[in-house]
Design an enzyme around this catalytic site. Structure first.
Site, PDB file in Angstrom:
ATOM      1  N   ASP A  18       8.417   7.432  -9.401  1.00 49.84           N
ATOM      2  CA  ASP A  18       7.874   6.170  -8.873  1.00 49.84           C
ATOM      3  C   ASP A  18       8.492   4.999  -9.644  1.00 49.84           C
ATOM      4  O   ASP A  18       9.199   5.194 -10.637  1.00 49.84           O
ATOM      5  CB  ASP A  18       6.346   6.208  -9.069  1.00 49.84           C
ATOM      6  N   ASP A  64       2.841   1.088  -1.798  1.00 44.82           N
ATOM      7  CA  ASP A  64       1.508   0.571  -2.103  1.00 44.82           C
ATOM      8  C   ASP A  64       0.953  -0.247  -0.952  1.00 44.82           C
ATOM      9  O   ASP A  64       1.008  -1.481  -0.950  1.00 44.82           O
ATOM     10  CB  ASP A  64       1.544  -0.237  -3.403  1.00 44.82           C
ATOM     11  N   GLU A  96      12.663   1.303  -8.380  1.00 44.95           N
ATOM     12  CA  GLU A  96      13.521   0.318  -7.669  1.00 44.95           C
ATOM     13  C   GLU A  96      14.578  -0.296  -8.576  1.00 44.95           C
ATOM     14  O   GLU A  96      15.647  -0.621  -8.045  1.00 44.95           O
ATOM     15  CB  GLU A  96      12.616  -0.764  -7.071  1.00 44.95           C
TER      16      GLU A  96
END
Ligand SMILES: *[C@@H]1O[C@H](CO)[C@@H](O)[C@H](O)[C@H]1NC(C)=O
Ligand SMILES: *[C@@H]1O[C@H](CO)[C@@H](O)[C@H](O)[C@H]1NC(C)=O
Ligand SMILES: *[C@@H]1O[C@H](CO)[C@@H](O)[C@H](O)[C@H]1NC(C)=O
Length: 862
Positions: free
Chosen positions: A452, A529, A455
């Site tokens: 997670d 999210d 990015e």
């Protein structure tokens, strides 16, 4: 919209990262320069074009005709996979050379065979052709026309908007190119955006943006960048569909123009070489499969991954994790996987476990595995800056971190506080990182991984949109701006490499948030999210359908919404709907009340149970489709238009999914509805049977209004199909392994039906050694026949078939006989008049050897 934003802000107070970032618009970036400024015109130096002996590629030069431009090198190739490739780079290389994102391609693109094309030159054009494909190259202005069977379907640089900047001093190294697609009425693709399936016309709005960002509570119906970037665009029409794949790892923007019967796209990237693949179609399935020839397919996942996953940010102790499973069991709610979010670690140091709250990870793992449950634990790419932390020590010593522009290890804020970031572009870093999964309680085959925040997320960098500064420095001296969108992709390569080296080698499961083209070879994704609102539930369908067309079938959304508190109705609808997307996980934020289904009252719990059971009953279908995806590239879920392009009314249908081609799921995605509008395709002759209404038939003649209540989940089986199910309720998918199949045989007007079933051990790689059964189930002329589809395959442990449910059966069946290995026995059948279904129950027929079941009808009706 205003109200919703206020609510969202309230919900996020508890998990605020400090300054809110301001997400960039086109005008804040290079995009503005490319969209607005005059372009340099280029001509193709036709005399320079020649076929390279070794590679079969056509190479030559592009010359600037106006303005300031550098000479460029052009490469055109025609792959044997029947895909065109255009590549443009500087003739004089910079240091490092412009970035090529070729690791997104299968075997770095090295395995593609370039066809030997035939060339014909005229005074101002050159034709390059192979089989039915041809590209005509125009000298000035540079232009490429693409033909399939002499049909012009796409033009590159039709409006001469090509840009190739080369000013390294000022970081002006952007590229841009316009491409038009003929005979197309819709544009699809370019995930990830929280937008509709059919892309909007952006000319008067913000273009679609690719810049992987940690953007919780993202805006819906927006062209803004999200967590992933896949540059494949499809131009879809009634008569013809084609596509283009823009392969670039830098920030990119895409302008779409929806013309009458034409799609125009303008592709813009901040740096890198120009790498464009033209996918000739001629249908959407062809184009989607051509794309997976380039970037690969997802390896068959383990069976359990298709079951239900339970997550929470975070389960705080290992006892709590085990207790959740116990409660699921006490309530007979099936569950396969428990998830650990960041708090299982010691102070967010990945590859450590909190010594108090998770003091005995081996016990946790064995508590789960003794009931066949699995564990997924999170591992993020940021590393706590802490001199006592082994990973930080090694990464510092070995120079494994991304550097800042002055050459020191980059430091920024993330979950652990001050953090540095592993430079996964470096093969040595990936190698080191992969080995971490062989220890630290990750070596167990039943532990899987969630990557997670990759990015990557860097808090407190409002000007850098909560990510790494673009001038940070990676492996070989590449700037972060060159590689931003592919960073998380490389993390998953390291993770998978490690998991494949574990002693008990099973198929790894990895979930990643950041993603790039080709990610399907390594990981599943989810829509990040989201929040507990109806809009997020609804948008999850077009988001995952778009991902599926872009190679990433293994997609889902956090069930019931990550942040915020779902009301009871939304909660139930989300469980019902989520069961029809490939990845099915309940997850919730740190600051919202617990919401495992057993915490709800009887009514709600019962509806969630029905949804979960529907999911588990259809696992054989999901699994068969994932096997077929690996083999063919066909997406597991498909928009209606994928199979019905002639029906213009289906172009925009995005709240229904086809699961394969035989099941159409149209769950209720709106609040308080008494009627649900469902589009059923195929025309008057196509019949769809609603399994939710006891096999009530509907014609495929378009839009239907279905009366629904809170129990309704409209799901249709197509006439002419056979759906294999496992209907015995169980606590976990592993327990269904030996459960018999029930075949739902839905006969069409000709009394015919067909379906596929794939079965193997559900876990190991032995299917790659032909240890599986993949059978065709055909019902024809009153007889069901099972035929092995792949020679030399065998999986003797396949569960038997035990029941048939025959919808729309022949009239007046008097006798049912099964023939297996030359012995014939009589079977019992029961006809149910009210819904016209014949049940044949309680027999045993083995898949492995093949068998026949014959219905005999009374002579008068025969
Ligand atoms: C790079 O990091 C070093 C050490 O933390 C710091 O002194 C320097 O200012 C940083 N450079 C930039 C451009 O942030
Ligand atoms: C579809 O067919 C049904 C049954 O024949 C009919 O009642 C309905 O009006 C038709 N719908 C459309 C959209 O043509
Ligand atoms: C199913 O078949 C088995 C073996 O033929 C038999 O013993 C059993 O009673 C049957 N069960 C039902 C519910 O008919």
């Amino acid at each position: 919209m205003k109200l919703k934003l206020v609510l969202l802000i309230t919900f996020f107070v508890g998990v605020s990262y400090g300054n809110d970032p301001r997400w960039n618009d086109c005008k804040d970036t290079f995009c503005n320069r490319l969209r607005g400024s005059p372009k340099v015109s280029y001509s193709v130096d036709l005399a320079s074009l020649k076929i390279e002996e070794q590679t079969n590629k056509l190479v030559g030069s592009l010359n600037p005709k106006s303005g300031n431009g550098a000479k460029l090198a052009l490469t055109v190739s025609l792959l044997e996979e029947e895909i065109f490739h255009i590549s443009i780079d500087q003739e004089e290389h910079s240091t490092p050379p412009r970035y090529r994102a070729h690791d997104a391609l299968v075997e770095n693109g090295e395995a593609f065979n370039t066809a030997k094309p035939s060339i014909s030159k005229s005074h101002a054009t050159v034709d390059v052709s192979y089989k039915n494909l041809k590209v005509t190259i125009y000298e000035y202005p540079m232009k490429f026309e693409f033909y399939n069977n002499n049909r012009l379907f796409s033009v590159v640089n039709p409006n001469n908007r090509f840009v190739f900047e080369t000013d390294n001093q000022n970081n002006e190294v952007a590229i841009g190119l316009d491409v038009s697609f003929k005979d197309a009425q819709r544009a699809y693709g370019l995930p990830e955006h929280a937008d509709h399936l059919a892309l909007r016309d952006t000319v008067k709005e913000e273009p679609y943006r690719h810049f992987n960002l940690d953007y919780g509570g993202y805006e819906i119906e927006s062209t803004q960048a999200l967590y992933g970037s896949i540059g494949v665009l499809y131009a879809h029409g009634n008569e013809y569909s084609s596509g283009a794949f823009w392969l670039n790892a830098a920030q990119s923007w895409f302008d779409i123009t929806n013309g009458p019967n034409q799609i125009d796209a303008y592709f813009m990237s901040e740096s890198g070489v120009l790498d464009l693949f033209i996918l000739p179609g001629p249908t959407l399935p062809h184009a989607a499969k051509q794309y997976t020839k380039l970037t690969g397919t997802a390896p068959l996942p383990q069976y359990f991954t298709l079951g239900y996953h339970q997550s929470r940010y975070s389960y705080m102790t290992q006892d709590e994790v085990v207790e959740v499973v116990t409660k699921f069991d006490e309530n007979s709610l099936p569950i396969d996987v428990m998830w650990l979010d960041i708090d299982y670690t010691e102070e967010k140091k990945y590859f450590t476990w909190d010594p108090e709250r998770f003091s005995d990870p081996e016990k946790l793992i064995s508590d789960l595995t003794k009931t066949n449950r699995k564990l997924v634990a999170i591992i993020d790419p940021h590393i706590k800056v802490d001199d006592t932390y082994f990973l930080h020590q090694t990464a510092t010593k070995e120079h494994y971190y991304i550097r800042n522009s002055t050459g020191a290890d980059f430091q920024g804020e993330c979950w652990p506080g001050l953090s540095s970031y592993l430079d996964f572009l470096n093969p040595k870093v990936r190698e080191y990182y992969s080995q971490l999964y062989l220890d630290h309680h990750f070596q167990n085959k039943d532990v899987h991984v969630w990557n997670d925040m990759n990015e990557p997320a860097v808090f407190k960098q409002p000007n850098d949109e909560h990510t790494m500064p673009l001038d940070a420095i990676h492996y070989l001296g590449y700037k972060h701006r060159d590689v931003h969108n592919i960073y998380g992709f490389y993390q998953t390569i390291g993770t998978r490499t490690g998991m494949l080296q574990r002693k008990d080698k099973v198929r790894p499961f990895i979930l990643t948030r950041s993603h790039f083209a080709g990610i399907q070879r390594y990981a599943a994704i989810w829509t990040g999210d989201n929040s507990a609102t109806w809009d997020y539930l609804k948008i999850s369908f077009p988001m995952c359908l778009t991902e599926a067309l872009a190679g990433v079938s293994f997609c889902g959304a956090d069930v019931a919404g990550f942040s915020g508190i779902p009301d009871d109705e939304l909660y139930q609808r989300w469980y019902q709907a989520g069961a029809w997307l490939p990845f099915y996980r309940g997850h919730s934020a740190i600051d919202v009340p617990r919401r495992e289904p057993y915490l709800y009252g009887e009514d709600i719990k019962q509806r969630v149970l029905v949804a979960l059971r529907q999911r588990y009953a259809h696992l054989p279908v999901w699994y068969t489709l994932f096997f077929e995806h690996e083999q063919t590239g066909e997406p597991v879920i498909r928009p209606i238009t994928y199979h019905y392009p002639k029906e213009s009314d289906a172009f925009d249908i995005e709240n229904e999914v086809l699961l394969g081609s035989n099941i159409l799921a149209a769950p209720v995605l709106e609040r308080g509805v008494l009627q649900n509008r469902v589009y059923l395709p195929g025309g008057n002759e196509e019949i769809w049977y609603n399994i939710d209404e006891n096999f009530k038939p509907y014609r495929g003649n378009g839009s239907h209004l279905l009366t629904v209540n809170m129990d309704s989940v409209p799901v249709f089986y197509k006439s002419g199909s056979i759906i294999p199910r496992k209907d015995t309720p169980r606590a976990v998918s592993a327990d269904t392994h030996q459960d018999p199949y029930t075949l739902y045989i839905v006969l069409n007007a000709e009394g015919r039906a067909e379906g596929k079933l794939y079965v193997d051990d559900g876990e190991s790689f032995s299917y790659q050694q032909k240890k599986f059964n993949y059978v065709n189930l055909v019902f024809e002329k009153d007889t069901l026949t099972v035929l092995n589809l792949v020679d030399g395959t065998s999986y003797p442990d396949a569960a038997p078939i035990k029941n048939l449910v025959i919808v729309n059966p022949p009239l007046a069946v008097t006798r049912v006989q099964k023939t297996e290995e030359s012995s014939t026995i009589e079977l019992n059948s029961v006809y149910s008049e009210n819904n016209n279904v014949l049940f044949v129950n309680n027999f045993t027929a083995k898949l492995q050897n093949g068998f026949k079941i014959k219905l005999t009808t009374t002579p008068s009706s025969a």
